[in-house]
Design an enzyme around this catalytic site. Structure first.
Site, mmCIF file in Angstrom:
data_model
loop_
_atom_site.group_PDB
_atom_site.id
_atom_site.type_symbol
_atom_site.label_atom_id
_atom_site.label_comp_id
_atom_site.label_asym_id
_atom_site.label_seq_id
_atom_site.Cartn_x
_atom_site.Cartn_y
_atom_site.Cartn_z
ATOM 1 N N TYR A 84 -5.861 -10.877 -5.473
ATOM 2 C CA TYR A 84 -4.604 -11.339 -4.890
ATOM 3 C C TYR A 84 -3.502 -11.494 -5.924
ATOM 4 O O TYR A 84 -2.329 -11.620 -5.568
ATOM 5 C CB TYR A 84 -4.864 -12.620 -4.092
ATOM 6 C CG TYR A 84 -5.739 -12.300 -2.918
ATOM 7 C CD1 TYR A 84 -5.182 -11.808 -1.739
ATOM 8 C CD2 TYR A 84 -7.126 -12.351 -3.013
ATOM 9 C CE1 TYR A 84 -5.974 -11.425 -0.684
ATOM 10 C CE2 TYR A 84 -7.935 -11.970 -1.960
ATOM 11 C CZ TYR A 84 -7.353 -11.512 -0.795
ATOM 12 O OH TYR A 84 -8.140 -11.105 0.243
ATOM 13 N N ASP A 100 0.810 -1.228 0.000
ATOM 14 C CA ASP A 100 0.000 0.000 0.000
ATOM 15 C C ASP A 100 0.839 1.273 0.000
ATOM 16 O O ASP A 100 0.328 2.351 -0.275
ATOM 17 C CB ASP A 100 -0.924 0.017 1.220
ATOM 18 C CG ASP A 100 -1.972 -1.085 1.160
ATOM 19 O OD1 ASP A 100 -2.336 -1.477 0.041
ATOM 20 O OD2 ASP A 100 -2.406 -1.547 2.226
#
Lengths: 404, 404
Positions: B295, B138
């Site tokens: 994912y 992130d």
């Protein structure tokens, strides 16, 4: 020969190597002194009927090589499925431009287009040579050992599942990965090549060649989860019940009563979400995650099989050689001649056109949720060199002190 | 020092390079003659309180190098978010095993765990050195130029959009790609690095740093589609309305009235599907496709930045050096020192723990749907060497004969 003009076009879904075939045609054709111009039609057969042509002769060989290594269809593609009338329009344009060689890179539908155009030319006494050049990530053309584009997509799927398995081992739960493939399960089955250690995923593989039963699926997942504490599942988007109805549609009716419209198979996460919902609701497993590989698996830049690149180039080259030195129209096919080597043949268009290959029984394990070693041997060399590999720690446990 | 035992663990979501940091700690620690054992805790802090340790000293350097190059967390991970009591249990176990050096590889929550454990050790007079080693795709840790793991995930996103753009150009329509990122839009913004030519996608980028308005979104898509005949869109899973409510939830209520339960952000295709439904219904565009990267973007094997690999190794090594030669606990941070070069610093844990960085204003274009050149300059060197590149045909049109 007459005009010395040849035409090449690309149809259907793009692949990672379809431009190799385009460039194979363009560069090989330049070696024939009779060829004066190599035209490319924009957006497949649509570009032919609209006379949207570019002159590939006016491109540098350097840039052609760079385009060859670029995924997706450089000329653009189309989903148009020509009928007899559409094919007559194609032939009309070919004749107007005095094009006497037509090469079409595509799958089943494209081979059928070439067949009809070939027949119309013969009926009209027009001297056209028409060759179909194979490509499809679905690997569903009959008569070929495999189709260009499939090995690279299979490599993406294998790498994706190798990674998803590692992720799932790190944070255990159930993982569902939905792979493209409406009728043929080859690409979904490629997930098995991402498995290295015996307890690795994918633990379960569901292909459209076998009837999908939700109750058996849930029982399989439950058993695997009990054994490994986790479960990685590869599912083909085309799985269907005994009546042939896609599960995506059936489950949508069950789980979400007022879902509107048809559930499309690609470009939506519906099937993965619905299977995940069923696992959560029926098996009470908390961490359940679903991914739909969608367009990533066919257009991701930077994941390609070098074997696939080479063969896609060669089918383009062979198409030109067959066109100029052969005596009939046809579809180029790949033959396996060793472990691993390939050669090419020209099949009659009627042998390939509009037919669909599905996974052979010897490639599917008896339990219906795995592949056989025959499939592993079939696919492994196609994935090419430099496949990434996963390794594990093997070190000893430290004796407990507080909670021995 | 006393026992000579050090402990390392991995927490939170895996990355492509988190094992580089693990191996950086293990190999660097072996160079210190005071170190007798390097323990690894299985599944993060959960493995500490359960005393699930492996002895990394009993692993070959050869296999450690192979594990370093393997994505996901080799020791396993956990989503446990320790509170004060949980941290007290961690400290209790560290003390029982006479572990005097604790390294935790993780994101914001992990840094807060290290902070609390560090404070408890000091209060108890126990000689613990606790170091937080950064990782998160992130990129939302404060005090660092960027975080290990982000560059490789950003590379995946950039490559995925480069390919999706080519696919979309070949078969025009609207494409929505949903990227991970609940609060920080860095990873979604990385889609911009997949763009090469001025008319390439992604044409629109939506990050959580800006309020998402459905009406404006539809107007943006309509305008782009009118201009280019197609539209490629990158959307962060964390986009929200002015009240901070995630769009995934809001749209689910609007479009599908009886959707049950909370819409989770990852592991579901709901947001992409709902945005696609809105585009189809409101703009009347037929070919609209949505992919959720899920994912794949964090665990795909074989898509990694070599810059990221090197830095992830170095933060592990630097953590050990700070632990043994420094005089305080802390969090290792990456500093940019040139274009491109990096150095490392040890920040006080309180500067990092539990804080969240979001995209700086100078990285987001004024219109809110693109990135700035500052962001492109920031990200490009992190993606590493060998980025695949896309090329186009540039050849001349052939004059029409039938439909001039």
């Amino acid at each position: 020969m007459g005009s010395g003009r040849i035409l090449v076009a690309q149809g259907g879904g793009p692949t990672a190597v379809i431009n190799q075939s385009l460039v194979g045609v363009a560069l090989e054709a330049r070696r024939f002194r009779d060829v004066t111009r190599v035209y490319g039609a924009l957006h497949g057969v649509r570009g032919i009927v609209d006379e949207e042509f570019v002159d590939l002769t006016q491109e540098t060989s350097h840039n052609l090589e760079l385009v060859a290594a670029t995924p997706s269809s450089a000329l653009g593609s189309t989903r148009d499925k020509p009928d007899e009338q559409y094919c007559a329009e194609i032939f009309h344009v070919l004749r107007a431009h005095e094009i006497e060689h037509f090469f079409y890179i595509g799958g089943n539908d494209s081979s059928d287009t070439v067949r009809i155009v070939s027949e119309q030319a013969r009926a009209a006494g027009y001297p056209l040579r028409a060759i179909h050049i194979p490509k499809t990530i679905d690997n569903d053309l009959v008569g070929s050992d495999h189709t260009p584009g499939f090995p690279s997509a299979a490599r993406f799927v294998a790498q994706a599942f190798a990674g998803a398995n590692l992720d799932n081992a790190s944070l255990p739960g159930v993982y569902v990965g939905v792979v493209m493939g409406r009728h043929a399960g080859f690409l979904t089955a490629a997930a098995a090549l991402g498995k290295k250690f015996p307890d690795d995923g994918p633990h379960l593989i569901y292909v459209p060649e076998r009837t999908f039963e939700l109750e058996r699926f849930l029982a399989d997942v439950k058993e695997t989860y009990a054994r490994h504490g986790r479960c990685v599942i590869a599912v083909s988007e085309g799985i269907h019940d005994a009546s042939g109805a896609p599960i995506a549609t059936l489950l949508a009716k069950d789980v979400e009563k007022d879902a509107h419209g048809n559930v499309q198979l690609s470009g939506t996460g519906a099937l993965a979400d619905l299977l995940c919902d069923a696992i959560k609701a029926r098996l009470g497993i908390k961490r359940v995650r679903g991914d739909t590989f969608g367009y990533l698996q066919r257009s991701f830049i930077g994941c390609v099989s070098d074997v696939d690149q080479r063969e896609a180039r060669e089918v383009g080259e062979k198409a030109v050689q067959h066109a100029f030195w052969g005596e009939r129209d046809g579809s180029v096919a790949i033959r396996r001649t060793g472990f691993y080597s390939a050669d090419y043949a020209l099949l009659p268009l009627t042998d390939v056109a509009g037919k669909t290959r599905t996974m052979e029984d010897e490639f599917i394990a008896a339990n219906g949720t795995d592949v056989t070693d025959a499939f592993r041997l079939y696919l492994r060399p196609l994935l090419g060199s430099g496949m990434p590999d996963a390794f594990r720690l093997r070190c000893a446990r430290v004796p407990k002190i507080l909670k021995p």
